[in-house]
Every structure is written in structure tokens, then in C-alpha cells.
Design a protein around this motif. Sequence first.
Motif, PDB file in Angstrom:
ATOM      1  N   ALA A 131      -5.977   5.532   9.185  1.00  0.00           N
ATOM      2  CA  ALA A 131      -4.575   5.686   9.581  1.00  0.00           C
ATOM      3  C   ALA A 131      -3.792   6.455   8.518  1.00  0.00           C
ATOM      4  N   CYS A 132      -4.060   6.147   7.248  1.00  0.00           N
ATOM      5  CA  CYS A 132      -3.374   6.851   6.162  1.00  0.00           C
ATOM      6  C   CYS A 132      -3.748   8.338   6.147  1.00  0.00           C
ATOM      7  N   LEU A 133      -5.011   8.635   6.378  1.00  0.00           N
ATOM      8  CA  LEU A 133      -5.459  10.032   6.408  1.00  0.00           C
ATOM      9  C   LEU A 133      -4.871  10.772   7.599  1.00  0.00           C
ATOM     10  N   LEU A 134      -4.751  10.087   8.706  1.00  0.00           N
ATOM     11  CA  LEU A 134      -4.138  10.702   9.885  1.00  0.00           C
ATOM     12  C   LEU A 134      -2.648  10.953   9.658  1.00  0.00           C
ATOM     13  N   MET A 135      -1.983  10.050   8.960  1.00  0.00           N
ATOM     14  CA  MET A 135      -0.561  10.252   8.662  1.00  0.00           C
ATOM     15  C   MET A 135      -0.358  11.493   7.798  1.00  0.00           C
ATOM     16  N   TYR A 136      -1.316  11.764   6.919  1.00  0.00           N
ATOM     17  CA  TYR A 136      -1.239  12.953   6.074  1.00  0.00           C
ATOM     18  C   TYR A 136      -1.162  14.235   6.901  1.00  0.00           C
ATOM     19  N   SER A 137      -1.860  14.248   8.044  1.00  0.00           N
ATOM     20  CA  SER A 137      -1.936  15.485   8.836  1.00  0.00           C
ATOM     21  C   SER A 137      -1.242  15.389  10.189  1.00  0.00           C
ATOM     22  N   VAL A 138      -0.514  14.314  10.441  1.00  0.00           N
ATOM     23  CA  VAL A 138       0.083  14.119  11.763  1.00  0.00           C
ATOM     24  C   VAL A 138       1.037  15.264  12.105  1.00  0.00           C
ATOM     25  N   ASP A 139       0.929  15.763  13.349  1.00  0.00           N
ATOM     26  CA  ASP A 139       1.775  16.889  13.743  1.00  0.00           C
ATOM     27  C   ASP A 139       2.214  16.806  15.206  1.00  0.00           C
ATOM     28  N   GLU A 151       1.241  13.827   0.999  1.00  0.00           N
ATOM     29  CA  GLU A 151       0.209  13.637  -0.013  1.00  0.00           C
ATOM     30  C   GLU A 151       0.176  12.208  -0.540  1.00  0.00           C
ATOM     31  N   SER A 152       1.306  11.517  -0.488  1.00  0.00           N
ATOM     32  CA  SER A 152       1.321  10.129  -0.961  1.00  0.00           C
ATOM     33  C   SER A 152       0.414   9.249  -0.112  1.00  0.00           C
ATOM     34  N   TRP A 153       0.218   9.616   1.159  1.00  0.00           N
ATOM     35  CA  TRP A 153      -0.683   8.848   2.025  1.00  0.00           C
ATOM     36  C   TRP A 153      -2.138   9.014   1.605  1.00  0.00           C
ATOM     37  N   LEU A 154      -2.477  10.134   0.986  1.00  0.00           N
ATOM     38  CA  LEU A 154      -3.822  10.305   0.447  1.00  0.00           C
ATOM     39  C   LEU A 154      -4.046   9.350  -0.720  1.00  0.00           C
ATOM     40  N   PHE A 155      -3.023   9.186  -1.532  1.00  0.00           N
ATOM     41  CA  PHE A 155      -3.100   8.238  -2.651  1.00  0.00           C
ATOM     42  C   PHE A 155      -3.274   6.818  -2.133  1.00  0.00           C
ATOM     43  N   ILE A 156      -2.526   6.467  -1.090  1.00  0.00           N
ATOM     44  CA  ILE A 156      -2.619   5.125  -0.506  1.00  0.00           C
ATOM     45  C   ILE A 156      -4.009   4.889   0.076  1.00  0.00           C
ATOM     46  N   ALA A 157      -4.543   5.900   0.773  1.00  0.00           N
ATOM     47  CA  ALA A 157      -5.888   5.784   1.332  1.00  0.00           C
ATOM     48  C   ALA A 157      -6.916   5.554   0.232  1.00  0.00           C
ATOM     49  N   ALA A 158      -6.787   6.292  -0.870  1.00  0.00           N
ATOM     50  CA  ALA A 158      -7.710   6.128  -1.994  1.00  0.00           C
ATOM     51  C   ALA A 158      -7.590   4.738  -2.609  1.00  0.00           C
ATOM     52  N   ALA A 159      -6.367   4.221  -2.690  1.00  0.00           N
ATOM     53  CA  ALA A 159      -6.155   2.890  -3.260  1.00  0.00           C
ATOM     54  C   ALA A 159      -6.832   1.812  -2.422  1.00  0.00           C
ATOM     55  N   ILE A 160      -6.817   1.988  -1.103  1.00  0.00           N
ATOM     56  CA  ILE A 160      -7.482   1.015  -0.223  1.00  0.00           C
ATOM     57  C   ILE A 160      -8.981   0.996  -0.487  1.00  0.00           C
ATOM     58  N   LEU A 161      -9.588   2.168  -0.571  1.00  0.00           N
ATOM     59  CA  LEU A 161     -11.038   2.254  -0.720  1.00  0.00           C
ATOM     60  C   LEU A 161     -11.519   1.973  -2.137  1.00  0.00           C
ATOM     61  N   ILE A 162     -10.753   2.393  -3.127  1.00  0.00           N
ATOM     62  CA  ILE A 162     -11.203   2.304  -4.518  1.00  0.00           C
ATOM     63  C   ILE A 162     -10.759   1.001  -5.185  1.00  0.00           C
ATOM     64  N   VAL A 163      -9.586   0.507  -4.815  1.00  0.00           N
ATOM     65  CA  VAL A 163      -9.044  -0.702  -5.463  1.00  0.00           C
ATOM     66  C   VAL A 163      -9.191  -1.927  -4.572  1.00  0.00           C
ATOM     67  N   PHE A 164      -8.594  -1.858  -3.386  1.00  0.00           N
ATOM     68  CA  PHE A 164      -8.536  -3.054  -2.536  1.00  0.00           C
ATOM     69  C   PHE A 164      -9.907  -3.517  -2.061  1.00  0.00           C
ATOM     70  N   LEU A 165     -10.668  -2.639  -1.441  1.00  0.00           N
ATOM     71  CA  LEU A 165     -11.908  -3.071  -0.786  1.00  0.00           C
ATOM     72  C   LEU A 165     -12.928  -3.648  -1.772  1.00  0.00           C
ATOM     73  N   PRO A 166     -13.233  -2.964  -2.877  1.00  0.00           N
ATOM     74  CA  PRO A 166     -14.190  -3.576  -3.819  1.00  0.00           C
ATOM     75  C   PRO A 166     -13.697  -4.895  -4.392  1.00  0.00           C
ATOM     76  N   LEU A 167     -12.406  -4.967  -4.710  1.00  0.00           N
ATOM     77  CA  LEU A 167     -11.870  -6.183  -5.320  1.00  0.00           C
ATOM     78  C   LEU A 167     -11.856  -7.342  -4.340  1.00  0.00           C
ATOM     79  N   VAL A 168     -11.435  -7.085  -3.113  1.00  0.00           N
ATOM     80  CA  VAL A 168     -11.360  -8.178  -2.144  1.00  0.00           C
ATOM     81  C   VAL A 168     -12.766  -8.654  -1.754  1.00  0.00           C
TER      82      VAL A 168
END
Length: 217
Positions: free
Chosen positions: A94-102, A171-188
Amino acid sequence: MFIKSYAALIRDQWPLIAFGFLAIFFGNIGQSFFISWYGSSIKDALQLNDATYGGIYAIATMTSSVLVITFGGVVDRIRVDKLLVFFSILLTAACLLMYSVDSVIGLLIVIFLLRFCGQGFLPHIAQATVIKRAAQDKGKAISLVGSGVALGEVVLPSLLIALIALLGWRESWLFIAAAILIVFLPLVLFLVKKANLKQPYSDPNHTHQSSDASRSM
């Protein structure tokens, strides 16, 4: 006494509490206060008026609510770690799609996914799991994990302002997407393992009732 009781709960069940708190905190990505910071930018980019944007948001939110109610029972049948992986990937998409939504249709899909995964299922998974697995003081445990929303409302707006100013709203949505995969998912997933949540849940009350029924036969 009040503080000691919470301290004891955190000491004894910290992996479970941390798991629930983290899932609810990252679920803020789908909350209205989070998405609202992008409202003006989205309307300008897609040339939407307030009524159209509000209608899209309402349809996406209502659809999400109905589906969460319809499929909410999956938390009783599917392992927590599998659910977290699935909804984390969906939220990242969803975050990646928001980056390119048109387009209007694209925006409807994006907001639906944000609401369905973030506002809907991540908190649902956290609360349902904590209620089932907390060995004691279930009400206190829920109040602790629920504070992830309050902390998000305090911390995230400032972070979003900084991200948007530094990177741009898309571009901030790309950062959020990365945070989900790199921070949230491994930690949770680490916390799920630490709290032993991969094991099937056996309701002690149900077991006790079954034993009583067997003896009475």
C-alpha cells in the motif's frame, strides 16, 4: 501499588506486551490522523476536490471495516507470525502504491489497504492475541499495548512533517515501506518467538470445561 502492578506485568510478560504495542504503533500508518497529513498533497496531485476525496476515504474505510468484521476470525485459526507477515507485506504494498498513485481508482485501493491493514488488522491481531495469551491482568495488558496509538499521535506527526519536508510527500512513503520491512517485521517476529506465540493456543477454561463434561458422562 499501581505502578508496581504494571511494572510486574511488564517484567513477567514483556515480549507479549512489546509485541502488541509494536503492532498497534505501526498500525497507526492506517489511522486517519496519519493519512490526513497527506490529504492536501494527494488532492493537489490528483486534482480532487474535498467532496471527492472525502467520498473515496469513506468508501475505503467502510469497505475495510466490513471486511475486518467478516474475516476477523482468522486470528483464531492462523498462526500469529503468518498473519503478521501477510499484513505487513500488504501494508508495504500500500505504501509503495501511494508513492506512484495517479488515479482515483488507485487512490481508493491504496486507502483501503492502509485502513484494512493498519487501522484494521494489525491492532486486531495485537489485541486478540494479548487477550488470549496474557497470563494475568488482561485489562492492564490491553491498556499497555493500546497506548501505541497514543504514542503514535504524539510522535508521528513531527516525524511525518520532517520526512515530507526532507524527501517529499511521495518519497516519504518509500521510507515508511522500508521501515515496515526492515524495522517492524523482523522485530515483531522476534517478539512473537520470544513470547512463544507460534505455539497453538489452548484455552485453559475450555480444557477445564471439557474435563468436567467428560467426568459427568
